[in-house]
Design a protein around this motif. Structure first.
Motif, mmCIF file in Angstrom:
data_model
loop_
_atom_site.group_PDB
_atom_site.id
_atom_site.type_symbol
_atom_site.label_atom_id
_atom_site.label_comp_id
_atom_site.label_asym_id
_atom_site.label_seq_id
_atom_site.Cartn_x
_atom_site.Cartn_y
_atom_site.Cartn_z
ATOM 1 N N ARG A 184 27.262 -16.595 12.710
ATOM 2 C CA ARG A 184 26.379 -15.430 12.790
ATOM 3 C C ARG A 184 26.070 -15.065 14.241
ATOM 4 N NH1 ARG A 184 21.202 -15.997 9.097
ATOM 5 N NH2 ARG A 184 20.917 -13.947 10.087
ATOM 6 N N ALA A 185 25.881 -16.095 15.079
ATOM 7 C CA ALA A 185 25.578 -15.834 16.487
ATOM 8 C C ALA A 185 26.785 -15.241 17.209
ATOM 9 C CB ALA A 185 25.135 -17.127 17.170
ATOM 10 N N LEU A 186 27.987 -15.692 16.862
ATOM 11 C CA LEU A 186 29.181 -15.186 17.528
ATOM 12 C C LEU A 186 29.487 -13.742 17.145
ATOM 13 C CD1 LEU A 186 31.537 -18.294 17.268
ATOM 14 C CD2 LEU A 186 30.442 -17.415 19.314
ATOM 15 N N LYS A 187 29.043 -13.305 15.977
ATOM 16 C CA LYS A 187 29.290 -11.929 15.543
ATOM 17 C C LYS A 187 28.396 -10.926 16.256
ATOM 18 C CE LYS A 187 29.993 -10.906 11.300
ATOM 19 N NZ LYS A 187 29.828 -10.729 9.847
ATOM 20 N N GLN A 188 27.322 -11.404 16.853
ATOM 21 C CA GLN A 188 26.395 -10.517 17.537
ATOM 22 C C GLN A 188 26.827 -10.331 18.992
ATOM 23 O OE1 GLN A 188 22.541 -12.277 17.090
ATOM 24 N NE2 GLN A 188 22.539 -12.055 14.851
ATOM 25 N N GLU A 193 26.458 -6.309 27.972
ATOM 26 C CA GLU A 193 27.898 -6.512 28.057
ATOM 27 C C GLU A 193 28.586 -5.151 28.110
ATOM 28 O OE1 GLU A 193 29.116 -8.892 24.826
ATOM 29 O OE2 GLU A 193 28.026 -10.675 25.454
ATOM 30 N N ARG A 194 29.349 -4.885 29.180
ATOM 31 C CA ARG A 194 30.003 -3.597 29.339
ATOM 32 C C ARG A 194 31.428 -3.786 29.850
ATOM 33 N NH1 ARG A 194 25.383 0.114 32.399
ATOM 34 N NH2 ARG A 194 23.794 -0.022 30.749
ATOM 35 N N GLY A 195 32.243 -2.824 29.481
ATOM 36 C CA GLY A 195 33.578 -2.740 30.039
ATOM 37 C C GLY A 195 34.394 -3.993 29.871
ATOM 38 N N ARG A 196 35.030 -4.400 30.992
ATOM 39 C CA ARG A 196 35.949 -5.530 30.973
ATOM 40 C C ARG A 196 35.239 -6.819 30.599
ATOM 41 N NH1 ARG A 196 39.780 -7.345 36.096
ATOM 42 N NH2 ARG A 196 40.815 -9.123 35.037
ATOM 43 N N GLU A 197 34.021 -6.979 31.120
ATOM 44 C CA GLU A 197 33.265 -8.197 30.791
ATOM 45 C C GLU A 197 33.035 -8.288 29.291
ATOM 46 O OE1 GLU A 197 28.930 -10.309 31.737
ATOM 47 O OE2 GLU A 197 29.481 -8.371 32.646
ATOM 48 N N ARG A 198 32.722 -7.163 28.669
ATOM 49 C CA ARG A 198 32.493 -7.168 27.224
ATOM 50 C C ARG A 198 33.780 -7.494 26.476
ATOM 51 N NH1 ARG A 198 30.662 -1.604 24.649
ATOM 52 N NH2 ARG A 198 32.808 -1.148 25.351
ATOM 53 N N ASP A 199 34.920 -6.946 26.950
ATOM 54 C CA ASP A 199 36.194 -7.215 26.291
ATOM 55 C C ASP A 199 36.564 -8.693 26.383
ATOM 56 O OD1 ASP A 199 36.379 -4.545 25.666
ATOM 57 O OD2 ASP A 199 37.613 -4.048 27.427
ATOM 58 N N GLU A 200 36.348 -9.282 27.572
ATOM 59 C CA GLU A 200 36.668 -10.700 27.739
ATOM 60 C C GLU A 200 35.781 -11.566 26.852
ATOM 61 O OE1 GLU A 200 36.306 -11.537 31.855
ATOM 62 O OE2 GLU A 200 38.168 -10.506 32.426
ATOM 63 N N LYS A 201 34.499 -11.257 26.825
ATOM 64 C CA LYS A 201 33.600 -12.040 25.991
ATOM 65 C C LYS A 201 33.910 -11.839 24.517
ATOM 66 C CE LYS A 201 29.660 -12.458 29.144
ATOM 67 N NZ LYS A 201 28.208 -12.223 29.326
ATOM 68 N N THR A 202 34.285 -10.619 24.161
ATOM 69 C CA THR A 202 34.646 -10.362 22.768
ATOM 70 C C THR A 202 35.864 -11.177 22.362
ATOM 71 O OG1 THR A 202 33.745 -8.114 22.905
ATOM 72 C CG2 THR A 202 35.284 -8.579 21.116
ATOM 73 N N MET A 204 36.855 -14.045 23.721
ATOM 74 C CA MET A 204 36.440 -15.438 23.638
ATOM 75 C C MET A 204 35.644 -15.690 22.362
ATOM 76 S SD MET A 204 35.335 -16.143 27.600
ATOM 77 C CE MET A 204 34.744 -17.773 27.183
ATOM 78 N N LYS A 205 34.753 -14.761 22.028
ATOM 79 C CA LYS A 205 33.962 -14.916 20.815
ATOM 80 C C LYS A 205 34.841 -14.874 19.567
ATOM 81 C CE LYS A 205 29.425 -13.255 22.347
ATOM 82 N NZ LYS A 205 28.370 -12.255 22.105
ATOM 83 N N THR A 206 35.874 -14.029 19.615
ATOM 84 C CA THR A 206 36.773 -13.932 18.460
ATOM 85 C C THR A 206 37.513 -15.241 18.242
ATOM 86 O OG1 THR A 206 37.065 -11.552 18.844
ATOM 87 C CG2 THR A 206 38.704 -12.665 17.470
ATOM 88 N N ARG A 207 38.007 -15.822 19.339
ATOM 89 C CA ARG A 207 38.691 -17.116 19.231
ATOM 90 C C ARG A 207 37.743 -18.185 18.729
ATOM 91 N NH1 ARG A 207 41.718 -18.714 24.588
ATOM 92 N NH2 ARG A 207 42.127 -20.495 23.219
ATOM 93 N N ALA A 208 36.528 -18.221 19.287
ATOM 94 C CA ALA A 208 35.551 -19.214 18.848
ATOM 95 C C ALA A 208 35.151 -18.986 17.391
ATOM 96 C CB ALA A 208 34.313 -19.163 19.750
ATOM 97 N N PHE A 209 35.063 -17.702 16.989
ATOM 98 C CA PHE A 209 34.684 -17.379 15.615
ATOM 99 C C PHE A 209 35.706 -17.935 14.631
ATOM 100 C CE2 PHE A 209 34.880 -14.652 11.891
ATOM 101 C CZ PHE A 209 33.550 -14.597 11.492
ATOM 102 N N TYR A 210 36.985 -17.698 14.889
ATOM 103 C CA TYR A 210 38.024 -18.193 13.984
ATOM 104 C C TYR A 210 38.116 -19.718 14.024
ATOM 105 C CZ TYR A 210 39.700 -13.478 13.053
ATOM 106 O OH TYR A 210 39.796 -12.169 12.648
ATOM 107 N N LEU A 211 37.853 -20.305 15.180
ATOM 108 C CA LEU A 211 37.845 -21.762 15.273
ATOM 109 C C LEU A 211 36.752 -22.363 14.401
ATOM 110 C CD1 LEU A 211 38.789 -24.419 16.581
ATOM 111 C CD2 LEU A 211 37.190 -23.978 18.446
#
Length: 275
Positions: A184-188, A193-202, A204-211
């Motif tokens: 739930r925390a990773l989906k938020q 978070e903007r631009g490139r930083e947001r994309d990179e974090k997204t 990372m969060k996607t990988r962590a979410f599936y893990l």
């Protein structure tokens, strides 16, 4: 659950191999052949890694516990022909019943604190807290080993089913709560978070979410079938070794997921596949 072979459920003094033994021996053999070298390699990576043991202390203890479980499976295989090894195999069964879920529970709690409560995680991040937690876990596991031996010597398979079913029922909700909270925390999205930083974090969060999602499904497959079979054995009060084969299959095969995920996270899985 490994005592469901006929030789383990009765105090025989002569070696015997039944069709059920023949059905379980390949499962135990696959676990030994896969888990023993894999977790030994993981321990070697942790010891030789640049981060040292401190950052991977829970993984180190979990892999060491899995190596001991593989040795227990090996002893069970040998006990099918040398029945005098059954007491030792039953003693080490406490590692399977308590050790694995307990260390996995500690790892889930660590992930929960790191994602949901990062301030608290930084407070308890030093190695001494992990050492204290793992020491308590090993003491509890040793006590479980003694109880498994006592149950084998003086009780029945029904009592053993009751013993580990209670532990799985206690550990599984904690693990699922931590993992679901992390999901739930990773989906938020984080603030600012903007631009490139947001994309990179997204990413990372996607990988962590599936893990975490894979880990959650794995935990469910590992413990739910065994718990249901244990409760079924307690209710009917007629131990039947055959009904344990599907739950043993789920328990053993699901145990292969965690080392594969660690090797993938360490970047070693693709290299091993290439070689």
């Amino acid at each position: 659950m490994n005592s469901t072979t006929p030789g383990a459920s009765t105090n025989t003094t002569t070696p015997s191999t039944s069709p059920l033994d023949s059905a379980q021996i390949p499962l135990f053999s696959i676990s030994v052949l896969f888990n023993l070298p894999t977790h030994s390699y993981i321990i070697w990576l942790i010891v030789k890694g640049t981060g040292g043991i401190a950052s991977e202390y829970l993984n180190f203890n979990n892999s060491f516990c899995e190596i001991c479980i593989s040795m227990d499976f090996l002893i069970f295989i040998l006990a099918s022909y040398i029945s005098s090894l059954f007491p030792l195999a039953m003693f080490l069964q406490g590692l399977t019943i308590t050790g694995r879920p307990l260390f996995q529970c500690l790892m889930c709690v660590e992930r929960y604190l790191a994602v949901v409560h990062p301030v608290t995680f930084l407070k308890y991040k030093p190695l001494r807290y992990r050492v204290i937690g793992c020491t308590v876990a090993w003491i509890i596991t040793l006590g479980s080993c003694l109880i498994c031996l006592i149950i084998f010597l003086f009780s029945t398979l029904t009592m053993q089913a009751y013993f580990f079913s209670v532990q799985f029922v206690l550990h599984l909700p904690i693990q699922l709560f931590c993992l679901v909270a992390v999901l739930r925390a990773l989906k938020q999205s984080g603030p600012g978070e903007r631009g490139r930083e947001r994309d990179e974090k997204t990413h990372m969060k996607t990988r962590a979410f599936y893990l975490i999602l894979i880990t959650t499904v794995t935990m469910t497959i590992t413990y739910v079938p065994s718990t249901i079979t244990g409760i079924f054995t307690i209710v009917i009060d007629q131990p039947n070794s055959i009904v344990w084969i599907p739950s043993n299959l789920c328990f053993i095969l699901a145990g292969f997921v965690q080392p594969v995920l660690y090797l993938h996270r360490a970047g070693k899985l693709s290299r091993l596949c290439t070689q």
